[in-house]
Scaffold this motif. Structure first.
Motif: not given
Length: 404
Positions: A290-319
């Motif tokens: 809506i704001a007219g931004l080009d998202l084609s070059d948006e960088p991917e989030e950090v991937a890998g095991i550490l990312f997934e571990l952080a995501r799991r812990e964050t998900s538990a606190f979020t819930a």
């Protein structure tokens, strides 16, 4: 005739000099002092909290209002107290909790039944088979004196410190509040000129005031005025500030023949909990387009095991926070028939920041729109959210996982 105050003083002294139960540990991890036992003594005229420590430590004590609390900050302590410690009160104290506040720092939060004065706060060195002891003496006060009191009280000659000064702002856990939309992205609109970007901004400002009033947390808004911030930009603000919690505020519209209304709390999920949640997430995720931004070059989030571990812990606190938020909102606002949902909201995708999206209501509902534009409703709802934030952090401190 012996005065009651003298009897109380003698009882407090006796409690302080009483033999300590056997300590379960000499020192904690990395040589940290260990808290081995705790007890409350006294009555409504004077209440004393005593905590046995394996080593002396400097402390700072100060008061907070609404609700009334006494806070004791000290170096990082290994709490090995009895399981029931702090759950029951005595005298002026209703309960207390404790835990690690941040790396190198611990905190004890004492809930009190009325305004109190910190008469003494000090640590006694270990001597003649007795452990070091943290001592907090509280006496009755009144609200005016409680709020005005800023004077520090020196403790024992050991160098222990008692101070009413709150911790430095930069050391406080950060809560990021994200008023949705803004600037070129107006968000939803409703009857009688109701505007989503204005409603959520006013709500966010009021919520910021309430959260910061206790002096225990610092709030960062993703926007301070009517400007546009991209979705990745909002996530970046949370991560750059090492946020311990992020709350994104919205007030959308849904074309529903049954007149859907009420507050809803959304968490992140790869698969939406229902069609309604999926539609809303898809709509919110188009904000950058809506704001007219080009998202084609948006960088991917950090991937890998550490990312997934952080995501799991964050998900538990979020819930954990989301459930508590629904509980508190139930007392102050109209809730959606299904108030806890999930979908793939891009603004909630920080892998290391517990994040929720709070839909205050729906501007497609005349009843919701009227409420959200009401100052009385805003006061009640922001108070409920602020209390949910307080309870969330209190639980994390008690668990020894206070955030940042």
């Amino acid at each position: 005739m012996i005065r009651p105050s003298l009897i109380a003083a003698l009882l407090l002294t006796a409690a302080l000099l009483a033999p300590a139960p056997p300590a379960r540990a000499e020192s904690g991890a990395a040589g940290r002092p260990v808290a081995t036992d705790a007890r409350l003594v006294g009555d409504d005229a004077r209440t004393r909290l005593i905590i046995d420590l394996s080593a002396s430590a400097d402390i700072k004590a100060f008061t907070l209002a609404d609700p009334y609390r006494v806070v004791i900050d000290l170096p990082e302590i290994s709490f090995q107290l009895p399981e029931a410690a702090g759950r029951e009160g005595r005298g002026l104290v209703s309960a207390y909790r404790f835990g690690v506040l941040a790396p190198g720092r611990s905190r004890i939060v004492v809930d009190v039944k009325r305004p109190v004065a910190i008469d003494k706060a000090f640590v006694l060195d270990a001597v003649e088979g007795q452990p070091a002891r943290l001592v907090l003496d509280l006496t009755p006060s009144d609200r005016k004196t409680f709020l005005q009191s800023r004077a520090a009280r020196e403790g024992d000659p050991t160098g222990a410190i008692a101070s009413t000064a709150p911790p430095k702002t930069n050391d406080l856990p950060v809560v990021v509040i994200d008023p949705g939309h803004g600037g070129v992205d107006p968000g939803a609109s409703g009857p009688q000129g109701a505007s989503e970007k204005e409603i959520v901004f006013e709500f966010a400002k009021r919520l910021k005031e309430k959260i910061e009033a206790g002096g225990e947390r610092r709030v960062v808004l993703t926007r301070d005025d009517d400007t546009f911030v991209s979705l990745p930009g909002r996530v970046k603000i949370a991560r750059d500030n090492a946020a311990a919690l992020m709350i994104s505020i919205h007030a959308d519209t849904l074309q529903d023949p049954f007149g859907v209304r009420g507050a809803t709390v959304y968490t992140l999920s790869g698969k939406a909990s229902d069609k309604e949640a999926a539609k809303l997430a898809d709509k919110e995720n188009r904000a950058d387009l809506i704001a007219g931004l080009d998202l084609s070059d948006e960088p991917e989030e950090v991937a890998g095991i550490l990312f997934e571990l952080a995501r799991r812990e964050t998900s538990a606190f979020t819930a954990q926070f989301a459930k508590g938020l629904v509980r508190e909102l139930k007392k102050a606002a109209k809730l959606n028939k299904n108030p806890l949902r999930s979908a793939g909201f891009r603004v909630l995708k920080a892998p290391d920041v517990p994040s929720v999206l709070l839909e205050l209501g729906y501007l497609s509902s005349k009843e919701d729109a009227k409420l959200m534009m009401s100052e009385a409703w805003r006061e009640q709802a922001t108070q409920a959210v602020a209390e949910a934030v307080d309870r969330y952090f209190a639980t994390r401190i008690a668990q020894g996982t206070p955030g940042r």
